[in-house]
Write an enzyme that holds these catalytic residues in place. Structure first.
Site, PDB file in Angstrom:
ATOM      1  N   CYS A 143      99.492  82.990  15.308  1.00 51.09           N
ATOM      2  CA  CYS A 143      98.517  82.369  16.203  1.00 51.09           C
ATOM      3  C   CYS A 143      98.685  82.996  17.579  1.00 51.09           C
ATOM      4  O   CYS A 143      99.420  83.969  17.737  1.00 51.09           O
ATOM      5  CB  CYS A 143      98.705  80.854  16.242  1.00 51.09           C
ATOM      6  SG  CYS A 143     100.365  80.346  16.740  1.00 51.09           S
ATOM      7  N   THR A 144      98.042  82.445  18.578  1.00 55.45           N
ATOM      8  CA  THR A 144      98.023  83.075  19.901  1.00 55.45           C
ATOM      9  C   THR A 144      99.405  83.167  20.536  1.00 55.45           C
ATOM     10  O   THR A 144      99.865  84.243  20.895  1.00 55.45           O
ATOM     11  CB  THR A 144      97.078  82.311  20.845  1.00 55.45           C
ATOM     12  OG1 THR A 144      95.798  82.190  20.234  1.00 55.45           O
ATOM     13  CG2 THR A 144      96.947  83.034  22.180  1.00 55.45           C
TER      14      THR A 144
END
Length: 301
Positions: free
Chosen positions: A174-175
């Protein structure tokens, strides 16, 4: 130049409400803006400000119960990424609809330098745990896109698709690391034994891995005024549609459906005429505030 710090830390806070006012006071004193979430399971947020102010906030957080091992990702921005400071209480620091998960029982962290080898293995399924609009502008080569509109949709997606990943190891990203870390806790609760996640998330990978060795394709959406970054965390030429909050490219801004603050090709047919009238009025107020050299801000938190 503004220092931008993205952080999260899973730990058990007995009384997160008691932590809110002191944290806000430290941030305000250092002219730090952004958003910080406190919950029984820990802290999460992104803040920006001068070097001294950011250092003071991070030192304060590291002094909170169980937060001595806090890690964060830093970058810089030429303009202020946030207009105001928000310090809020939540039931989860990232909303998955599963507040009872044990954040200490998570998958195996994989450093950016080791990530390419893992996701290139034939018995590894790579899953992007971000939302569909984030995945659209960039992801890892060969990654599975759950096409979720919200992180809360991930558990249902997994239940409907877990049969696809039988006898495979699972690698998730994810980010900044928080959603994939919580996703590994969920999968472990569901009985998945070999599950991994990218330590520091995409942002750390883009910072550490040279572009000529990277398996990342496109840009990484970020939740601030930069909108998207690439290798070396350089800002990319994306903007944000203020109507639907989705990233838009230069090509999309050239489309006839784009009107600053009102619509873009993605949401032109989604909002009503009344919505667009309201958005135009908001955009007018923003322009007037800018002309006066003022910030157009909502009420403080």
């Amino acid at each position: 130049m503004y220092v931008v710090a993205a952080l999260y830390h899973f730990t058990r806070f007995a009384d997160p409400d008691a932590l809110r006012a002191p944290l806000r006071s430290i941030a305000e004193a250092g002219n730090v803006r952004g958003s910080l979430l406190l919950a029984p399971e820990g802290i999460n947020g992104t803040i920006a400000g001068p070097r001294a102010g950011i250092d003071a906030v991070l030192a304060h957080i590291k002094g909170l119960p169980g937060c001595a091992g806090l890690e964060w990702k830093e970058s810089t921005a030429t303009a202020a990424p946030f207009g105001k400071l928000k310090v809020r209480l939540k039931t989860e620091i990232v909303s998955m609809g599963a507040p009872g998960l044990d954040p200490a029982d998570v998958g195996t962290h994989v450093a950016p330098a080791e990530w390419n080898a893992l996701i290139s293995a034939p018995d590894v399924a790579v899953i992007d745990t971000r939302n569909a609009y984030e995945v659209e502008i960039g992801t890892f080569e060969g990654a599975v896109d759950p096409a979720t509109e919200s992180f809360r949709d991930f558990p249902a997606w997994w239940q409907a698709n877990k049969h696809r990943f039988a006898n495979q190891r699972i690698a998730m990203f994810c980010t900044g690391g928080i959603r994939c870390e919580k996703s590994t806790a969920y999968l472990k609760e569901q009985g998945v034994e070999e599950v991994f996640h990218l330590k520091g998330g995409i942002l750390k990978y883009l910072e550490d891995v040279p572009e000529d060795q990277s398996l990342w394709q496109g840009g990484c959406f970020v939740f601030d005024e930069r909108v998207a970054v690439g290798h070396g965390l350089a800002e990319l030429p994306f903007d944000l549609c203020r109507a639907c909050r989705h990233p838009i490219s230069c090509e999309e801004k050239a489309d006839l459906a784009f009107e600053e603050g009102v619509s873009c090709p993605r949401c032109m047919d989604v909002h009503s005429d009344a919505d667009r009238a309201r958005f135009r009025e908001r955009q007018k107020q923003i322009a007037l505030a800018k002309a006066r050299g003022e910030a157009h801000l909502g009420a403080g938190d």
